[in-house]
Design an enzyme around this catalytic site. Structure first.
Site, PDB file in Angstrom:
ATOM      1  N   SER A   9       1.031  -1.168  -0.065  1.00 27.52           N
ATOM      2  CA  SER A   9       0.001   0.127  -0.020  1.00 27.52           C
ATOM      3  C   SER A   9       0.852   1.196   0.130  1.00 27.52           C
ATOM      4  O   SER A   9       1.865   1.254   0.144  1.00 27.52           O
ATOM      5  CB  SER A   9      -0.859   0.152   1.008  1.00 27.52           C
ATOM      6  OG  SER A   9      -0.331   0.173   2.468  1.00 27.52           O
ATOM      7  N   ALA A  13      -1.141   2.805   5.626  1.00 28.20           N
ATOM      8  CA  ALA A  13      -2.652   2.027   5.379  1.00 28.20           C
ATOM      9  C   ALA A  13      -2.679   0.861   6.517  1.00 28.20           C
ATOM     10  O   ALA A  13      -3.850   0.266   6.397  1.00 28.20           O
ATOM     11  CB  ALA A  13      -2.506   1.591   3.874  1.00 28.20           C
ATOM     12  N   GLU A  82       8.204  -3.803   5.952  1.00 28.80           N
ATOM     13  CA  GLU A  82       9.445  -3.159   5.120  1.00 28.80           C
ATOM     14  C   GLU A  82       9.902  -3.987   4.016  1.00 28.80           C
ATOM     15  O   GLU A  82      11.121  -3.935   3.653  1.00 28.80           O
ATOM     16  CB  GLU A  82      10.478  -2.279   5.915  1.00 28.80           C
ATOM     17  CG  GLU A  82       9.854  -1.568   7.254  1.00 28.80           C
ATOM     18  CD  GLU A  82       8.988  -0.340   6.883  1.00 28.80           C
ATOM     19  OE1 GLU A  82       9.021   0.135   5.638  1.00 28.80           O
ATOM     20  OE2 GLU A  82       8.209   0.236   7.485  1.00 28.80           O
ATOM     21  N   GLY A 167      11.710   8.086   7.056  1.00 28.42           N
ATOM     22  CA  GLY A 167      10.743   8.952   7.776  1.00 28.42           C
ATOM     23  C   GLY A 167       9.401   8.530   7.893  1.00 28.42           C
ATOM     24  O   GLY A 167       8.857   7.506   7.318  1.00 28.42           O
TER      25      GLY A 167
END
Length: 183
Positions: A9, A13, A82, A167
């Site tokens: 996404s 999300a 990730e 970030g």
């Protein structure tokens, strides 16, 4: 039959939240999971999978040299946050774990960067995953957010730079395609 899943996404999300819920569900049934996150992303501390809603868990970290084939011993599921930071070889290892070793592997990550370019890990996951699911988010204009834009410290859009600049909400916004091209 075990599969390699890619759940992607735009930012914000709920990918990490969903992953933590899946881990809870497996463990509630007495099954063992291994959680991984990228070593490069240490916004909440090294080896932490953290939802913006608050829940957090320790996880193993992977970097460009991690061999996922070593992760197959006595585990019912591998969960990976990730996933955009995976290498092509690592995605192939994860696919092999699902196909040959029978271990479900569920990867969560971004599809593209702040310029709309694919991350290498995401490109290979889109090519090899047996099951692909988009988690939905909403742009400020009300349309479905599918892209991310990077902002500088003054709130201005950044249109050049390194692909990876870790970030959160202070650096990135999730937007729809129209807002991506007109912002």
């Amino acid at each position: 039959m075990a599969k390699l899943y890619f759940r992607y996404s735009a930012m914000n999300a709920g990918k990490s939240t969903a992953m933590l819920q899946v881990a809870h569900n497996y463990e509630e049934q007495g099954q063992k999971v291994r959680l991984f996150t990228a070593a490069i992303d240490h916004r909440y501390g090294a080896g932490k999978v953290t939802s913006r809603l608050g829940p957090q868990r320790d996880a193993e970290v992977f970097d460009a040299h991690y061999d996922f084939l070593q992760a197959s011993e006595r585990v019912n599921c591998i969960l990976l946050d990730e996933a955009q930071f995976l290498s092509a070889a690592q995605v192939k290892q994860l696919h092999q774990l699902a196909q040959v070793h029978g271990i479900p592997v569920i990867c969560y990550g971004l599809r593209s960067d702040f310029l709309g370019e694919p991350f290498p890990g995401s490109a290979y996951l889109l090519a090899l995953a047996d099951d692909i699911e988009e988690l939905k988010n909403i742009c400020a204009c009300g349309k479905k957010a599918t892209m991310n834009i990077r902002m500088d410290s003054q709130g201005k859009r950044v249109t050049a730079g390194e692909q990876v600049d870790i970030g959160g909400n202070e650096r990135y916004q999730h937007v729809c395609g129209r807002c991506f091209y007109t912002a």
